[in-house]
Design an enzyme around this catalytic site. Structure first.
Site, PDB file in Angstrom:
ATOM      1  N   HIS A  48      15.321   8.708 -11.480  1.00 16.52           N
ATOM      2  CA  HIS A  48      14.657   9.938 -10.330  1.00 16.52           C
ATOM      3  C   HIS A  48      13.473   9.426 -11.035  1.00 16.52           C
ATOM      4  O   HIS A  48      12.673   9.132 -10.501  1.00 16.52           O
ATOM      5  CB  HIS A  48      15.295  10.640  -9.743  1.00 16.52           C
ATOM      6  CG  HIS A  48      14.576  10.672  -7.917  1.00 16.52           C
ATOM      7  ND1 HIS A  48      14.155  11.468  -8.074  1.00 16.52           N
ATOM      8  CD2 HIS A  48      14.580  10.673  -7.157  1.00 16.52           C
ATOM      9  CE1 HIS A  48      13.138  11.683  -7.050  1.00 16.52           C
ATOM     10  NE2 HIS A  48      14.565  11.049  -6.326  1.00 16.52           N
ATOM     11  N   ASN A 103      15.392   3.557  -8.165  1.00 16.02           N
ATOM     12  CA  ASN A 103      15.714   4.916  -9.010  1.00 16.02           C
ATOM     13  C   ASN A 103      17.281   5.112  -9.342  1.00 16.02           C
ATOM     14  O   ASN A 103      17.694   4.888 -10.675  1.00 16.02           O
ATOM     15  CB  ASN A 103      15.963   6.117  -6.792  1.00 16.02           C
ATOM     16  CG  ASN A 103      13.944   6.455  -6.526  1.00 16.02           C
ATOM     17  OD1 ASN A 103      13.913   7.093  -8.176  1.00 16.02           O
ATOM     18  ND2 ASN A 103      14.100   6.315  -6.199  1.00 16.02           N
ATOM     19  N   ASP A 138       9.698   8.636 -10.140  1.00 16.11           N
ATOM     20  CA  ASP A 138       8.333   9.457 -10.006  1.00 16.11           C
ATOM     21  C   ASP A 138       7.374   8.692 -10.486  1.00 16.11           C
ATOM     22  O   ASP A 138       6.280   8.939  -9.784  1.00 16.11           O
ATOM     23  CB  ASP A 138       8.705  10.367 -10.415  1.00 16.11           C
ATOM     24  CG  ASP A 138       9.730  11.173  -9.480  1.00 16.11           C
ATOM     25  OD1 ASP A 138      10.362  11.017  -8.220  1.00 16.11           O
ATOM     26  OD2 ASP A 138       9.840  12.588  -9.594  1.00 16.11           O
ATOM     27  N   GLU A 143       8.427   6.988  -0.395  1.00 16.84           N
ATOM     28  CA  GLU A 143       8.324   5.546  -1.039  1.00 16.84           C
ATOM     29  C   GLU A 143       6.570   4.810  -0.075  1.00 16.84           C
ATOM     30  O   GLU A 143       6.605   3.780  -0.153  1.00 16.84           O
ATOM     31  CB  GLU A 143       8.895   4.327  -1.552  1.00 16.84           C
ATOM     32  CG  GLU A 143      10.270   4.788  -0.965  1.00 16.84           C
ATOM     33  CD  GLU A 143      10.256   3.574   0.009  1.00 16.84           C
ATOM     34  OE1 GLU A 143       9.738   4.621   1.534  1.00 16.84           O
ATOM     35  OE2 GLU A 143      10.587   2.876  -0.307  1.00 16.84           O
TER      36      GLU A 143
HETATM   37  P1  GH3 Z   1      12.441  -2.041   1.544  1.00 13.68           P
HETATM   38  O1  GH3 Z   1      12.171  -2.683  -0.035  1.00 13.68           O
HETATM   39  O2  GH3 Z   1      13.267  -1.829   2.185  1.00 13.68           O
HETATM   40  O3  GH3 Z   1      11.760  -0.047   2.134  1.00 13.68           O
HETATM   41  O4  GH3 Z   1      13.438  -1.007   0.403  1.00 13.68           O
HETATM   42  P2  GH3 Z   1      13.219   0.615  -0.010  1.00 13.68           P
HETATM   43  O5  GH3 Z   1      14.574   1.029  -0.748  1.00 13.68           O
HETATM   44  O6  GH3 Z   1      12.597   0.544  -0.596  1.00 13.68           O
HETATM   45  O7  GH3 Z   1      14.106   2.038   1.149  1.00 13.68           O
HETATM   46  P3  GH3 Z   1      14.785   2.827   1.271  1.00 13.68           P
HETATM   47  O8  GH3 Z   1      14.267   3.051   2.542  1.00 13.68           O
HETATM   48  O9  GH3 Z   1      15.993   2.280   1.622  1.00 13.68           O
HETATM   49  O10 GH3 Z   1      14.365   3.340  -0.101  1.00 13.68           O
HETATM   50  C1  GH3 Z   1      13.037   4.264  -0.097  1.00 13.68           C
HETATM   51  C2  GH3 Z   1      13.892   5.224  -1.602  1.00 13.68           C
HETATM   52  O11 GH3 Z   1      13.085   6.109  -2.147  1.00 13.68           O
HETATM   53  C3  GH3 Z   1      15.190   6.139  -1.287  1.00 13.68           C
HETATM   54  C4  GH3 Z   1      14.390   7.411  -2.283  1.00 13.68           C
HETATM   55  O12 GH3 Z   1      16.001   6.721  -3.453  1.00 13.68           O
HETATM   56  C5  GH3 Z   1      13.254   6.504  -2.671  1.00 13.68           C
HETATM   57  N1  GH3 Z   1      12.842   8.249  -2.639  1.00 13.68           N
HETATM   58  C6  GH3 Z   1      11.829   8.571  -1.717  1.00 13.68           C
HETATM   59  N2  GH3 Z   1      11.435   9.578  -2.523  1.00 13.68           N
HETATM   60  C7  GH3 Z   1      11.649   9.575  -3.169  1.00 13.68           C
HETATM   61  C8  GH3 Z   1      10.303  10.312  -4.467  1.00 13.68           C
HETATM   62  O13 GH3 Z   1       9.889  11.462  -3.762  1.00 13.68           O
HETATM   63  N3  GH3 Z   1      10.810   9.687  -5.761  1.00 13.68           N
HETATM   64  C9  GH3 Z   1      11.589   9.108  -6.338  1.00 13.68           C
HETATM   65  N4  GH3 Z   1      11.770   9.546  -7.396  1.00 13.68           N
HETATM   66  N5  GH3 Z   1      12.549   8.236  -5.471  1.00 13.68           N
HETATM   67  C10 GH3 Z   1      11.847   8.317  -3.468  1.00 13.68           C
HETATM   68 MG    MG Z   2      10.630   1.131   0.705  1.00 14.88          MG
HETATM   69 MG    MG Z   3      10.793   3.658   2.988  1.00  4.83          MG
END
Ligand code: GH3
Ligand code: MG
Ligand code: MG
Ligand code: MG
Length: 320
Positions: A195, A190, A199, A225
């Site tokens: 973003h 992202n 998606d 995610e």
């Molecule tokens: P890890 O490998 O530890 O899982 O790291 P990570 O970066 O995947 O985990 P983290 O929980 O820090 O971040 C999850 C991210 O998912 C944060 C947010 O920006 C993104 N995210 C959550 N929902 C959505 C969505 O609906 N659309 C998009 N594009 N991104 C999303």
């Molecule tokens: Mg993750």
């Molecule tokens: Mg997560």
């Protein structure tokens, strides 16, 4: 000419052939699909078969009366049927009794054809409104259980499904695997590509999951995610193979964004249950979550089983 929807059906019930014919001939002025019964029992069968929008029923019939018919329609039908009582009795008490039994309207014999058509048109409006509301409700129920981005079932849908299925797994002693998946370092996707790109990745991963889910199982998006896949009726090795197929599928996928190509991976934690006493769904989630955490700690893009698998060892050995 106005086209009448094919489903606009009317059931007419009257033991008098003359009145049946009079009503049928009147309704023939409009494009209604009319079916007639010469007694209450026949009407009940026709209503069940055709789910008509409107029923026009005589009051006095040899078996079931029009009153009983109205009561039965209100009691049993899960679709709205607008009922018009056609009665020879003009007394107020009589009419009140008919409306209380569930009739929507009444008309006294001999009836005026124009009035019958006008009242049927009212019934049609009401019945169609009911059908529209029912359809909207169904849509809302579906939306309330669907993740809008990916079209996958959401957490609520998963929970409803899983608690039901868990009971069945205990009753029939089949294996039940909970695979929790989380995209790796997704925040950086992202942050780097935006973003919208994130998606697209989420949608692609949902596609991969869906393509690898049997119709008797479920995959859901339960958080940003995070996804959950339930696999049943297979041994531990097969659960691992199925999950690894998904892992590799995502790993192979190349996403092109503004000239650069990137690949995304996911980590997986699996908990499982087989036996006659169901493990609580929330416990299975906790165990899968702990396994997922171990997969992340272990370097990501990998699969870990929960340490406390409630699957009998014999089953694992047999299938594995
Ligand atoms: P890890 O490998 O530890 O899982 O790291 P990570 O970066 O995947 O985990 P983290 O929980 O820090 O971040 C999850 C991210 O998912 C944060 C947010 O920006 C993104 N995210 C959550 N929902 C959505 C969505 O609906 N659309 C998009 N594009 N991104 C999303
Ligand atoms: Mg993750
Ligand atoms: Mg997560
Ligand atoms: Mg009669």
């Amino acid at each position: 000419m106005e086209t009448i929807p094919e489903e606009f059906k009317i059931v007419v019930a009257d033991d008098s052939p003359i009145y049946r014919k009079l009503v049928e001939d009147t309704l023939a002025h409009e494009q209604y699909a009319v079916v007639s019964a010469k007694n209450g029992r026949g009407a009940i069968a026709l209503i069940a078969a055709h789910q008509p929008a409107v029923v026009i029923t005589d009051w006095e019939m040899p078996d079931t009366t029009g009153l009983q018919l109205c009561e039965q329609i209100r009691r049993e039908n899960n679709f709205y049927t607008y009922t018009i009582l056609l009665t020879g009795n003009t007394e107020k008490n009589h009419i009140i009794e008919g409306l209380a039994a569930g009739a929507d309207d009444y008309l006294t014999k001999p009836f005026d054809p124009g009035e019958l058509l006008a009242r049927v048109a009212v019934g049609r409006r009401i019945a169609e409104l009911h059908r529209q509301i029912q359809a909207k409700n169904r849509l809302l129920e579906e939306l309330a259980l669907t993740d809008p981005l990916t079209g996958l079932p959401n957490r609520r849908a998963l929970e409803e499904w899983a608690t039901r299925e868990l009971k069945s797994a205990a009753r029939h002693s089949f294996a039940f695997w909970v695979v929790m998946a989380d995209l790796d370092r997704f925040k950086s996707v992202n942050d780097t590509y935006g973003h919208d790109t994130g998606d697209l990745v989420l949608k692609k991963f949902a596609e991969v999951l869906r393509a690898n889910t049997r119709s008797s199982n479920i995959c859901a998006r339960v958080g940003g995610e995070e996804f959950i896949l339930v696999l049943s009726h297979i041994g531990k090795e097969d659960a691992l193979t199925a999950t690894d197929r998904i892992r590799r599928c995502l790993e192979r996928e190349r996403f092109s964004f503004r000239g650069s190509t990137v690949n995304v991976t996911a980590s997986f934690g699996i908990s499982g249950f087989q036996g006659e006493t169901a493990t609580e769904w929330t416990d299975l989630l906790c165990q899968a979550d702990a396994a997922l955490y171990a997969a992340k700690r272990g370097g990501r893009n990998r699969i870990e089983f929960a340490s406390e698998l409630s699957v009998e060892p014999a089953t694992i050995a047999f299938n594995g």
